[in-house]
Design a protein around this motif. Structure first.
Motif, PDB file in Angstrom:
ATOM      1  N   GLU A 226       0.827  -1.214   0.000  1.00  7.51           N
ATOM      2  CA  GLU A 226       0.000   0.000   0.000  1.00  7.51           C
ATOM      3  C   GLU A 226       0.860   1.263   0.000  1.00  7.51           C
ATOM      4  O   GLU A 226       0.524   2.256  -0.640  1.00  7.51           O
ATOM      5  CB  GLU A 226      -0.934   0.005   1.207  1.00  7.51           C
ATOM      6  N   PHE A 227       1.960   1.232   0.711  1.00  2.00           N
ATOM      7  CA  PHE A 227       2.804   2.415   0.857  1.00  2.00           C
ATOM      8  C   PHE A 227       4.067   2.370  -0.001  1.00  2.00           C
ATOM      9  O   PHE A 227       4.936   3.224   0.144  1.00  2.00           O
ATOM     10  CB  PHE A 227       3.182   2.605   2.334  1.00  2.00           C
ATOM     11  N   GLN A 228       4.139   1.424  -0.922  1.00  2.00           N
ATOM     12  CA  GLN A 228       5.350   1.189  -1.691  1.00  2.00           C
ATOM     13  C   GLN A 228       5.856   2.432  -2.431  1.00  2.00           C
ATOM     14  O   GLN A 228       7.026   2.754  -2.369  1.00  2.00           O
ATOM     15  CB  GLN A 228       5.128   0.060  -2.680  1.00  2.00           C
ATOM     16  N   HIS A 229       5.015   3.137  -3.142  1.00  2.00           N
ATOM     17  CA  HIS A 229       5.455   4.305  -3.915  1.00  2.00           C
ATOM     18  C   HIS A 229       4.754   5.579  -3.454  1.00  2.00           C
ATOM     19  O   HIS A 229       4.620   6.518  -4.217  1.00  2.00           O
ATOM     20  CB  HIS A 229       5.184   4.075  -5.397  1.00  2.00           C
ATOM     21  N   VAL A 230       4.338   5.613  -2.214  1.00  2.00           N
ATOM     22  CA  VAL A 230       3.523   6.723  -1.729  1.00  2.00           C
ATOM     23  C   VAL A 230       4.257   8.061  -1.789  1.00  2.00           C
ATOM     24  O   VAL A 230       3.656   9.086  -2.078  1.00  2.00           O
ATOM     25  CB  VAL A 230       2.975   6.432  -0.313  1.00  2.00           C
ATOM     26  N   PHE A 231       5.546   8.063  -1.563  1.00  2.00           N
ATOM     27  CA  PHE A 231       6.278   9.330  -1.545  1.00  2.00           C
ATOM     28  C   PHE A 231       6.681   9.797  -2.945  1.00  2.00           C
ATOM     29  O   PHE A 231       7.238  10.878  -3.098  1.00  2.00           O
ATOM     30  CB  PHE A 231       7.478   9.256  -0.607  1.00  2.00           C
TER      31      PHE A 231
ATOM     32  N   GLU B 271      12.041   6.062   4.977  1.00  2.00           N
ATOM     33  CA  GLU B 271      11.887   6.472   3.586  1.00  2.00           C
ATOM     34  C   GLU B 271      11.476   7.941   3.504  1.00  2.00           C
ATOM     35  O   GLU B 271      11.991   8.699   2.680  1.00  2.00           O
ATOM     36  CB  GLU B 271      10.850   5.602   2.877  1.00  2.00           C
ATOM     37  N   ALA B 272      10.546   8.348   4.364  1.00  2.00           N
ATOM     38  CA  ALA B 272      10.118   9.750   4.388  1.00  2.00           C
ATOM     39  C   ALA B 272      11.306  10.659   4.694  1.00  2.00           C
ATOM     40  O   ALA B 272      11.494  11.679   4.030  1.00  2.00           O
ATOM     41  CB  ALA B 272       9.013   9.949   5.424  1.00  2.00           C
ATOM     42  N   LEU B 273      12.091  10.298   5.662  1.00  2.00           N
ATOM     43  CA  LEU B 273      13.254  11.112   6.027  1.00  2.00           C
ATOM     44  C   LEU B 273      14.276  11.175   4.894  1.00  2.00           C
ATOM     45  O   LEU B 273      14.797  12.246   4.584  1.00  2.00           O
ATOM     46  CB  LEU B 273      13.909  10.563   7.296  1.00  2.00           C
ATOM     47  N   SER B 274      14.555  10.044   4.267  1.00  2.00           N
ATOM     48  CA  SER B 274      15.571  10.014   3.209  1.00  2.00           C
ATOM     49  C   SER B 274      15.129  10.773   1.966  1.00  2.00           C
ATOM     50  O   SER B 274      15.968  11.290   1.223  1.00  2.00           O
ATOM     51  CB  SER B 274      15.935   8.574   2.855  1.00  2.00           C
ATOM     52  N   LYS B 275      13.815  10.858   1.734  1.00  2.00           N
ATOM     53  CA  LYS B 275      13.307  11.570   0.551  1.00  2.00           C
ATOM     54  C   LYS B 275      12.845  12.983   0.893  1.00  2.00           C
ATOM     55  O   LYS B 275      12.249  13.655   0.057  1.00  2.00           O
ATOM     56  CB  LYS B 275      12.160  10.778  -0.071  1.00  2.00           C
ATOM     57  N   ASN B 276      13.109  13.396   2.128  1.00  2.00           N
ATOM     58  CA  ASN B 276      12.727  14.722   2.602  1.00  2.00           C
ATOM     59  C   ASN B 276      11.216  14.961   2.466  1.00  2.00           C
ATOM     60  O   ASN B 276      10.779  16.018   2.009  1.00  2.00           O
ATOM     61  CB  ASN B 276      13.535  15.806   1.897  1.00  2.00           C
ATOM     62  N   LYS B 277      10.431  13.954   2.851  1.00  2.00           N
ATOM     63  CA  LYS B 277       8.972  14.015   2.827  1.00  2.00           C
ATOM     64  C   LYS B 277       8.471  14.022   4.264  1.00  2.00           C
ATOM     65  O   LYS B 277       9.225  13.791   5.208  1.00  2.00           O
ATOM     66  CB  LYS B 277       8.384  12.809   2.082  1.00  2.00           C
ATOM     67  N   ARG B 278       7.183  14.301   4.438  1.00  2.00           N
ATOM     68  CA  ARG B 278       6.629  14.371   5.794  1.00  2.00           C
ATOM     69  C   ARG B 278       5.662  13.219   6.036  1.00  2.00           C
ATOM     70  O   ARG B 278       4.720  13.014   5.276  1.00  2.00           O
ATOM     71  CB  ARG B 278       5.929  15.699   6.001  1.00  2.00           C
ATOM     72  N   LEU B 279       5.891  12.487   7.109  1.00  2.00           N
ATOM     73  CA  LEU B 279       5.025  11.400   7.552  1.00  2.00           C
ATOM     74  C   LEU B 279       4.502  11.763   8.929  1.00  2.00           C
ATOM     75  O   LEU B 279       5.284  12.014   9.841  1.00  2.00           O
ATOM     76  CB  LEU B 279       5.797  10.077   7.624  1.00  2.00           C
ATOM     77  N   SER B 280       3.176  11.785   9.066  1.00  2.00           N
ATOM     78  CA  SER B 280       2.549  12.018  10.370  1.00  2.00           C
ATOM     79  C   SER B 280       1.794  10.759  10.755  1.00  2.00           C
ATOM     80  O   SER B 280       0.999  10.254   9.966  1.00  2.00           O
ATOM     81  CB  SER B 280       1.577  13.193  10.299  1.00  2.00           C
ATOM     82  N   ILE B 281       2.053  10.271  11.945  1.00  2.00           N
ATOM     83  CA  ILE B 281       1.335   9.113  12.481  1.00  2.00           C
ATOM     84  C   ILE B 281       0.489   9.622  13.630  1.00  2.00           C
ATOM     85  O   ILE B 281       1.025  10.195  14.585  1.00  2.00           O
ATOM     86  CB  ILE B 281       2.297   8.007  12.936  1.00  2.00           C
TER      87      ILE B 281
ATOM     88  N   LYS C 201       8.569  -2.763  12.285  1.00  2.00           N
ATOM     89  CA  LYS C 201       9.656  -2.580  11.324  1.00  2.00           C
ATOM     90  C   LYS C 201       9.135  -1.940  10.038  1.00  2.00           C
ATOM     91  O   LYS C 201       9.791  -1.054   9.477  1.00  2.00           O
ATOM     92  CB  LYS C 201      10.313  -3.924  11.016  1.00  2.00           C
ATOM     93  N   ALA C 202       7.953  -2.338   9.570  1.00  2.00           N
ATOM     94  CA  ALA C 202       7.384  -1.768   8.345  1.00  2.00           C
ATOM     95  C   ALA C 202       7.084  -0.286   8.515  1.00  2.00           C
ATOM     96  O   ALA C 202       7.361   0.524   7.614  1.00  2.00           O
ATOM     97  CB  ALA C 202       6.115  -2.531   7.952  1.00  2.00           C
ATOM     98  N   ILE C 203       6.551   0.113   9.665  1.00  2.00           N
ATOM     99  CA  ILE C 203       6.272   1.528   9.924  1.00  2.00           C
ATOM    100  C   ILE C 203       7.581   2.303  10.069  1.00  2.00           C
ATOM    101  O   ILE C 203       7.709   3.421   9.568  1.00  2.00           O
ATOM    102  CB  ILE C 203       5.358   1.692  11.153  1.00  2.00           C
ATOM    103  N   ALA C 204       8.564   1.700  10.716  1.00  2.00           N
ATOM    104  CA  ALA C 204       9.870   2.354  10.855  1.00  2.00           C
ATOM    105  C   ALA C 204      10.523   2.553   9.487  1.00  2.00           C
ATOM    106  O   ALA C 204      11.134   3.598   9.231  1.00  2.00           O
ATOM    107  CB  ALA C 204      10.775   1.540  11.775  1.00  2.00           C
ATOM    108  N   GLN C 205      10.383   1.585   8.599  1.00  2.00           N
ATOM    109  CA  GLN C 205      10.942   1.716   7.254  1.00  2.00           C
ATOM    110  C   GLN C 205      10.228   2.818   6.474  1.00  2.00           C
ATOM    111  O   GLN C 205      10.860   3.556   5.718  1.00  2.00           O
ATOM    112  CB  GLN C 205      10.852   0.392   6.503  1.00  2.00           C
ATOM    113  N   LEU C 206       8.911   2.942   6.655  1.00  2.00           N
ATOM    114  CA  LEU C 206       8.162   4.023   6.022  1.00  2.00           C
ATOM    115  C   LEU C 206       8.669   5.371   6.531  1.00  2.00           C
ATOM    116  O   LEU C 206       8.861   6.308   5.762  1.00  2.00           O
ATOM    117  CB  LEU C 206       6.666   3.861   6.298  1.00  2.00           C
ATOM    118  N   ASN C 207       8.920   5.452   7.823  1.00  2.00           N
ATOM    119  CA  ASN C 207       9.470   6.675   8.413  1.00  2.00           C
ATOM    120  C   ASN C 207      10.859   6.977   7.850  1.00  2.00           C
ATOM    121  O   ASN C 207      11.158   8.118   7.495  1.00  2.00           O
ATOM    122  CB  ASN C 207       9.525   6.535   9.933  1.00  2.00           C
TER     123      ASN C 207
END
Length: 89
Positions: free
Chosen positions: A29-34, A64-74, A56-62
């Motif tokens: 679901e979140f594979q190409h979200v950013f 990815e957001a950091l590495s692509k300079n995107k914002r993830l809010s949980i 681990k999956a949520i941490a990886q999403l986080n």
């Protein structure tokens, strides 16, 4: 309980249990979200349980957001084990 993920624009609701047997649903679901959004919000209010694979999956999403300079809010008061993980990192 199964995992259900619903989406409206850049707002995602995660409902049920996130564990080893269904983490692939979350990942897909979140594979190409950013690539499609600069910021997303994920509600875990209805997440009733999570295991280490889900964390681990949520941490990886986080990550990815950091590495692509995107914002993830949980948001939401989901399982405490998830909050414990992010407090210790």
């Amino acid at each position: 309980m199964n995992l259900e993920i619903t989406q409206a624009n850049n707002f995602f609701k995660v409902k049920g249990a996130l564990h080893r047997r269904n983490v692939h649903v979350f990942t897909k679901e979140f594979q190409h979200v950013f690539e499609r959004a600069n910021a997303i919000t994920v509600s875990i209010e209805n997440l009733i349980s999570i295991d280490r694979h889900g964390i681990k999956a949520i941490a990886q999403l986080n990550d990815e957001a950091l590495s692509k300079n995107k914002r993830l809010s949980i948001i939401g008061s989901g399982p405490s084990s998830l909050y414990h993980h992010f407090k210790t990192v």
